[in-house]
Scaffold this motif. Structure first.
Motif, mmCIF file in Angstrom:
data_model
loop_
_atom_site.group_PDB
_atom_site.id
_atom_site.type_symbol
_atom_site.label_atom_id
_atom_site.label_comp_id
_atom_site.label_asym_id
_atom_site.label_seq_id
_atom_site.Cartn_x
_atom_site.Cartn_y
_atom_site.Cartn_z
ATOM 1 N N ARG A 11 -77.628 -14.945 100.961
ATOM 2 C CA ARG A 11 -78.594 -15.834 100.309
ATOM 3 C C ARG A 11 -79.838 -15.074 99.872
ATOM 4 O O ARG A 11 -80.351 -15.250 98.765
ATOM 5 C CB ARG A 11 -78.994 -16.963 101.251
ATOM 6 N N VAL A 12 -80.319 -14.204 100.749
ATOM 7 C CA VAL A 12 -81.604 -13.542 100.496
ATOM 8 C C VAL A 12 -81.498 -12.476 99.415
ATOM 9 O O VAL A 12 -82.361 -12.371 98.541
ATOM 10 C CB VAL A 12 -82.141 -12.924 101.805
ATOM 11 N N PHE A 13 -80.422 -11.690 99.459
ATOM 12 C CA PHE A 13 -80.351 -10.505 98.598
ATOM 13 C C PHE A 13 -79.362 -10.645 97.447
ATOM 14 O O PHE A 13 -78.948 -9.637 96.865
ATOM 15 C CB PHE A 13 -79.981 -9.285 99.448
ATOM 16 N N ALA A 14 -79.013 -11.860 97.091
ATOM 17 C CA ALA A 14 -78.021 -12.060 96.036
ATOM 18 C C ALA A 14 -78.430 -11.395 94.724
ATOM 19 O O ALA A 14 -77.576 -10.927 93.970
ATOM 20 C CB ALA A 14 -77.781 -13.555 95.813
ATOM 21 N N GLU A 15 -79.728 -11.350 94.439
ATOM 22 C CA GLU A 15 -80.187 -10.738 93.191
ATOM 23 C C GLU A 15 -81.191 -9.623 93.460
ATOM 24 O O GLU A 15 -82.098 -9.374 92.665
ATOM 25 C CB GLU A 15 -80.782 -11.808 92.273
ATOM 26 N N SER A 16 -81.028 -8.944 94.570
ATOM 27 C CA SER A 16 -81.913 -7.834 94.902
ATOM 28 C C SER A 16 -81.769 -6.714 93.882
ATOM 29 O O SER A 16 -80.662 -6.407 93.432
ATOM 30 C CB SER A 16 -81.590 -7.302 96.300
ATOM 31 N N ILE A 17 -82.878 -6.087 93.536
ATOM 32 C CA ILE A 17 -82.845 -4.993 92.562
ATOM 33 C C ILE A 17 -82.407 -3.680 93.206
ATOM 34 O O ILE A 17 -82.131 -2.710 92.518
ATOM 35 C CB ILE A 17 -84.217 -4.809 91.878
ATOM 36 N N THR A 18 -82.373 -3.636 94.533
ATOM 37 C CA THR A 18 -81.904 -2.450 95.253
ATOM 38 C C THR A 18 -80.945 -2.891 96.358
ATOM 39 O O THR A 18 -80.786 -4.086 96.624
ATOM 40 C CB THR A 18 -83.077 -1.668 95.884
ATOM 41 N N GLU A 19 -80.334 -1.920 97.016
ATOM 42 C CA GLU A 19 -79.421 -2.222 98.111
ATOM 43 C C GLU A 19 -80.198 -2.816 99.294
ATOM 44 O O GLU A 19 -81.354 -2.463 99.540
ATOM 45 C CB GLU A 19 -78.697 -0.947 98.577
#
Length: 255
Positions: free
Chosen positions: A135-143
Motif C-alpha cells: 500500500r505504502v510503496f506502490a508508486e515509490s520513485i525508488t526501491e
C-alpha cells in the motif's frame, strides 16, 4: 532515527537545509506529483489532524494546508488486535536483551529501545508487513528498504523534532503504531512557530509522510504528560512500539 550502527541517520530541528537537500527537494516537488489516492484509505482528517496555522489572510495558508494534506495521511485500524499481538510477540524476542536508553547519538530520542528486522520469522507477520508495503510503496520513485526500523518508546519516552536525512532514506516514511495512542507534532522547519500540525496516531494505525510533509516539516512524538490534548480528551501515552518503513534515497541524494 537509528543509532550509529543503523542505516538511517537523522537531522535535528536546528539544522538548515543543505544545498544538496534544497536541490533534491526542488527537483522532487517540481515533478508532477503522482497520485497515491488508491493507496490511502479515505478517512476524515478532522478526526485525526489539528492545524495551528495563522488565520487565512491570503492564499499562502491555504496552499500550505493543501500541500500538507496531500502528503500526510493516517489510516486507522490497519491491523487487527490479533495481528498486533503477533507482531509484538516477535518484536519482544528481538528486544528482550536490550535496556531502555535515555541518550541517543544525535539526542533525538529518549527512553527507547530499537532494532531492525529484515526477515520476519512468523509468516503471518511477514504477510502483514508485506501488505503494508504494497500500500505504502506502490508508486515509490525508488526501491523500498527491505529492513524495517522498530522503535520501542517506554511510557515516558519521546522523540524530539527532527527531519530524516535525505542521504539515508527517500521521499516516503510510514509508521505502524502499536500498543498505545500517541500524538505526533509536525512543524514547518523554516517557520516552526507559525505552521504547526498535531496528528493523533491511534493504536494499530498507519501514518504516511511523503514529499512536502516528509521534507519540509519536523516531526516528533510527544511524551506522556506533554500537552497531548486532542479533540477535548487527554491522550495518555503509554509504551509505544512503532514499525517504520522507508524507501531508498535517489542516487543524486547520496552523492
Amino acid at each position: 532515527m537509528f543509532n550509529g550502527n543503523l542505516a538511517c541517520k537523522e537531522i535535528v530541528l536546528n539544522q538548515l537545509f543543505s544545498a544538496s537537500r534544497l536541490f533534491y527537494l526542488n527537483k522532487l516537488l517540481s515533478k508532477s506529483s503522482s497520485s497515491i489516492e488508491h493507496i490511502l484509505k479515505s478517512v476524515d482528517k478532522s478526526e485525526y489532524v489539528r492545524y495551528k496555522f495563522p488565520k487565512c489572510i491570503n492564499n499562502l495558508v491555504d496552499i500550505k494546508q493543501q500541500q500538507f494534506d496531500s502528503s500526510f495521511t493516517i489510516v486507522p485500524d490497519i491491523v487487527s488486535v490479533h495481528e498486533e499481538s503477533q507482531l509484538i510477540d516477535e518484536i519482544e524476542k528481538s528486544l528482550k536483551r536490550l535496556r531502555y536508553q535515555h541518550d541517543h547519538w544525535d539526542d533525538a530520542i529518549h527512553g527507547y529501545r530499537e532494532t531492525e528486522i529484515i526477515t520476519w520469522k512468523n509468516q503471518n507477520n511477514s504477510n502483514v508487513i508485506q501488505k503494508l508495503r504494497n500500500r505504502v510503496f506502490a508508486e515509490s520513485i525508488t526501491e523500498q528498504m527491505q529492513r524495517v526500523h522498530v522503535l520501542d518508546l517506554c511510557d515516558k519516552g519521546y522523540v524530539k523534532p527532527h527531519i530524516d536525512s535525505i542521504r539515508f532514506c527517500g521521499n516516503i516514511i510510514a509508521g505502524l503504531s502499536l500498543l498505545s495512542d500517541s500524538v505526533m507534532r509536525l512543524a514547518d522547519e523554516k517557520h516552526p512557530d507559525t505552521y504547526v500540525v498535531y496528528a493523533l496516531l491511534p493504536r494499530r494505525s498507519l501514518y504516511i509522510m511523503k514529499d512536502s510533509a516528509r521534507y519540509q516539516y519536523t516531526h516528533e512524538i510527544l511524551s506522556d504528560g506533554a500537552a497531548s490534548v486532542f479533540s477535548d480528551r487527554q491522550i495518555v501515552r503509554e509504551r509505544r512500539v512503532s514499525i517504520v518503513m522507508r524507501n531508498e534515497p535517489p542516487v543524486e541524494a547520496v552523492k
